[in-house]
Every structure is written in structure tokens, then in C-alpha cells.
Design a protein around this motif. Structure first.
Motif, short mmCIF file in Angstrom:
data_model
loop_
_atom_site.label_atom_id
_atom_site.label_comp_id
_atom_site.label_asym_id
_atom_site.label_seq_id
_atom_site.Cartn_x
_atom_site.Cartn_y
_atom_site.Cartn_z
N ASP A 192 47.66 49.65 53.86
CA ASP A 192 48.21 48.31 53.69
C ASP A 192 48.56 47.98 52.25
OD1 ASP A 192 47.87 47.32 56.44
OD2 ASP A 192 45.73 47.52 56.03
N GLY A 193 48.04 48.72 51.28
CA GLY A 193 48.28 48.43 49.87
C GLY A 193 47.56 49.44 49.00
N GLU A 194 47.38 49.09 47.73
CA GLU A 194 46.68 49.98 46.80
C GLU A 194 45.77 49.18 45.89
OE1 GLU A 194 48.99 51.88 43.70
OE2 GLU A 194 50.53 50.32 43.82
N SER A 195 44.69 49.81 45.47
CA SER A 195 43.81 49.22 44.47
C SER A 195 44.48 49.34 43.10
CB SER A 195 42.47 49.96 44.45
OG SER A 195 41.73 49.64 43.29
N ILE A 196 44.38 48.29 42.27
CA ILE A 196 44.97 48.36 40.94
C ILE A 196 43.96 48.82 39.89
CG2 ILE A 196 46.49 46.45 41.61
CD1 ILE A 196 45.12 44.83 39.30
N GLY A 197 42.70 49.04 40.31
CA GLY A 197 41.70 49.50 39.35
C GLY A 197 40.93 48.38 38.69
N MET A 198 40.77 47.25 39.39
CA MET A 198 40.00 46.11 38.88
C MET A 198 39.16 45.55 40.03
SD MET A 198 41.36 42.48 37.24
CE MET A 198 42.16 43.27 35.85
N THR A 199 37.84 45.52 39.84
CA THR A 199 36.92 45.06 40.88
C THR A 199 35.99 44.01 40.30
OG1 THR A 199 36.95 47.29 41.84
CG2 THR A 199 35.22 45.80 42.58
N ARG A 200 35.84 42.90 41.03
CA ARG A 200 34.93 41.84 40.61
C ARG A 200 33.66 41.88 41.45
NH1 ARG A 200 35.66 35.50 41.91
NH2 ARG A 200 35.00 36.37 43.92
N PHE A 201 32.51 41.73 40.77
CA PHE A 201 31.22 41.61 41.44
C PHE A 201 30.63 40.24 41.12
CE2 PHE A 201 31.97 46.04 40.49
CZ PHE A 201 31.63 46.70 41.67
N GLN A 202 30.00 39.62 42.10
CA GLN A 202 29.28 38.38 41.86
C GLN A 202 28.14 38.27 42.86
OE1 GLN A 202 32.68 35.66 44.09
NE2 GLN A 202 31.64 34.81 42.35
N GLY A 203 27.24 37.30 42.65
CA GLY A 203 26.07 37.22 43.50
C GLY A 203 25.26 38.50 43.40
N ASP A 204 24.91 39.07 44.56
CA ASP A 204 24.15 40.32 44.54
C ASP A 204 25.04 41.55 44.59
OD1 ASP A 204 25.06 40.09 47.14
OD2 ASP A 204 23.10 40.37 48.09
N GLY A 205 26.36 41.37 44.43
CA GLY A 205 27.29 42.49 44.54
C GLY A 205 27.05 43.59 43.54
N ALA A 206 26.86 43.23 42.25
CA ALA A 206 26.66 44.24 41.22
C ALA A 206 25.36 45.00 41.44
CB ALA A 206 26.70 43.60 39.84
N ALA A 207 24.31 44.29 41.86
CA ALA A 207 23.03 44.95 42.12
C ALA A 207 23.14 45.92 43.29
CB ALA A 207 21.95 43.91 42.38
N LEU A 208 23.84 45.51 44.35
CA LEU A 208 24.06 46.40 45.48
C LEU A 208 24.86 47.63 45.07
CD1 LEU A 208 24.95 43.75 48.22
CD2 LEU A 208 22.85 45.13 48.10
N PHE A 209 25.87 47.43 44.24
CA PHE A 209 26.69 48.54 43.76
C PHE A 209 25.84 49.48 42.90
CE2 PHE A 209 29.69 50.18 40.47
CZ PHE A 209 30.47 50.96 41.30
N ARG A 210 25.06 48.92 42.00
CA ARG A 210 24.22 49.75 41.13
C ARG A 210 23.25 50.60 41.95
NH1 ARG A 210 20.57 48.04 35.85
NH2 ARG A 210 19.12 49.80 35.97
#
Length: 271
Positions: free
Chosen positions: A182-200
Motif C-alpha cells: 500500500d505504500g512505503e516507510s520513509i524511515g521515521m518512526t514515532r514512539f510514545q506511551g509504552d511504545g519505546a519500552a516495548l520496542f527496546r
């Protein structure tokens, strides 16, 4: 300025702390040789500023509070530039010693102390206008927001995305079947709330695999999408470009020239 665990932006966020950014700039950019023979891709110059300076200046002007840069090839040169331009109060670095043999998942692991709070994670070869940053920061809340764009056709090197009808991310990767793109990632991702901790946590688990050095961090985002944590945010109409090949020099120059008070023609230079 350099550390294996960045201190300037690595502590836990206070409630309401402003967003910070992590730039993955460890690679040489071998597909741009000979321009990158004696400097990393992030040090190529456009209109009097390096790629890295363009990124940091745009981020700071858009409201980002601090930036951590992952260095690798030519780290000393990068660190010298950053210290001269910004000092260590708002920009710090962390060195990835595996840059020659790894992809960018390893850079995220090396810089895992910066994976907290409200964070923008940005590829070191994505150039963008400030409006994209401001719009992404103002996007509807989600643990993870992947910034995407659309075009008529996609090639093998594009980081393609597949989306659910409600805007949630279904898949992201280079090898998606054309029928589901459907599209492409441009190489920029935002984390907020517990998102960064889950990613880490997911990055730390993934790095226990002997094959992890060959993985992109978006393989983690792909897995998180399956758990319902990731939304897509389209930036159609905004200007951005990716710097991978010699044919990308002119589009990158155009994107950056549009941000100058008096735009001038020009491409990469040796400064």
C-alpha cells in the motif's frame, strides 16, 4: 561526547517531557562510493551543510529537545563536527563498533538507553522538511507510529508497507508481495506511551539471535504490528528523500534547497 550508553538523553523521562530523537548514522554508504571513500554518508554536504546537520537542524527547529546520533564509519569526524556545531547539551553520540558487519537493528541495541519516552527514530539517510516532523509529533496517539508515503510503483529496495483499512500497520518489509503493498516507510518512526519500552524489550530479545546483526530494526516493527501496536501516518504531499544511490543526489538536493531562504542548485560536495 561518545559513549556506549548515551547519558545526555538516556535517562527516564519526566511526565510531559519533550520529544527526543535517535539518528542511525553508523554506515559508510558504500553504494555512494567514491563520494564516501573518506567520509560517512551522513557527512556528505548539500548547500553548505552535511546530511547530519540538515537532519539535526530540522529536528531542533521543529521542537525536538535532544538528539542522540549513532556513529560508526568515520566516527571521529562526525563527533568533531557535532561538538563544534552543537556541543553536548542537546546532541550526543553513541558508537556502534559493529557497523562494518551489522545492519541497523544493532545500532538500536547499542543506543538502547535512548529508547524511552516520546521518541523519533530516524534513518541516517532520510532527509525531510520540518513540516513532516511537526505533523508526526501531532499525529493521533499510538504506541508506535510509522511514517509512510505513497507512489505509483515500488522497487526491490523500498521498505514497503501493507495497511489495514483503519490505518493500522499490517506488515513492513522489502519482500512484501506486490499485491499487498500500500505504500512505503520513509524511515521515521514515532514512539510514545509504552511504545519505546516495548520496542527496546523486543530489540534486546532479538539481539540474542546469532543472525540479528543482519536484521533491520523494522523487522521488530513488523512483529509489533502483528500485536496491534503500530499505526501508519501518511505524509502525502510533504517533501522528503532518501540518500542511497548516486541517482538520489539530485532529489535530496532539491528537498533541501526548498528549505533555504534563497534556494540554489547543487548536489553533494566534499566539504
Amino acid at each position: 561526547m561518545d559513549s556506549l550508553s548515551p547519558s545526555g538523553h538516556g535517562a527516564a523521562d519526566a511526565p510531559g517531557a519533550p520529544p527526543h530523537a535517535l539518528l542511525l548514522s553508523a554506515g559508510q554508504g558504500r553504494r555512494l562510493l567514491p563520494l564516501t571513500q573518506d567520509r560517512p554518508k551522513c557527512m556528505l554536504s548539500f548547500h553548505g551543510r552535511s546530511v547530519l546537520e540538515w537532519q539535526i537542524d530540522t529536528l531542533l527547529e521543529a521542537g525536538i529537545d535532544g538528539v542522540t546520533v549513532v556513529t560508526g564509519y568515520g566516527a571521529e569526524r562526525v563527533e568533531e563536527l557535532l561538538e563544534h556545531r552543537y556541543g553536548s547539551a542537546r546532541v550526543d553520540t553513541v558508537f556502534n563498533p559493529f557497523y562494518r558487519v551489522s545492519d541497523n537493528l544493532a545500532s538500536c541495541w547499542i543506543a538502547r538507553a535512548a529508547l524511552h519516552g516520546e521518541l523519533l527514530l530516524i534513518n541516517g539517510d532520510t532527509l525531510f522538511e520540518g513540516g513532516i516532523v511537526r505533523e508526526v509529533l501531532a499525529a493521533p496517539p499510538a504506541p508506535v507510529t510509522l511514517t509512510v508515503d505513497f507512489k505509483d510503483a515500488y522497487d526491490d529496495d523500498d521498505m514497503k508497507v501493507s495497511l489495514h483499512g483503519d490505518g493500522r500497520l499490517r506488515r513492513v518489509g522489502k519482500r512484501l508481495d506486490a499485491s499487498e503493498v500500500d505504500g512505503e516507510s520513509i524511515g521515521m518512526t514515532r514512539f510514545q506511551g509504552d511504545g519505546a519500552a516495548l520496542f527496546r524489550e523486543a530489540v534486546e530479545r532479538a539481539m540474542r539471535d546469532p543472525d540479528a546483526l543482519r536484521l533491520w530494526y523494522l523487522s521488530i516493527i513488523d512483529a509489533m504490528a502483528g500485536e496491534g501496536h503500530v499505526r501508519a501516518f501518511p505524509i502525502a504531499g510533504r517533501r522528503w528523500a532518501e540518500l542511497d544511490f548516486p541517482e538520489d543526489l539530485a532529489p535530496v538536493s532539491d528537498v533541501l534547497a526548498a528549505q533555504l531562504p534563497a534556494a540554489s542548485a547543487g548536489t553533494a560536495q566534499g566539504g
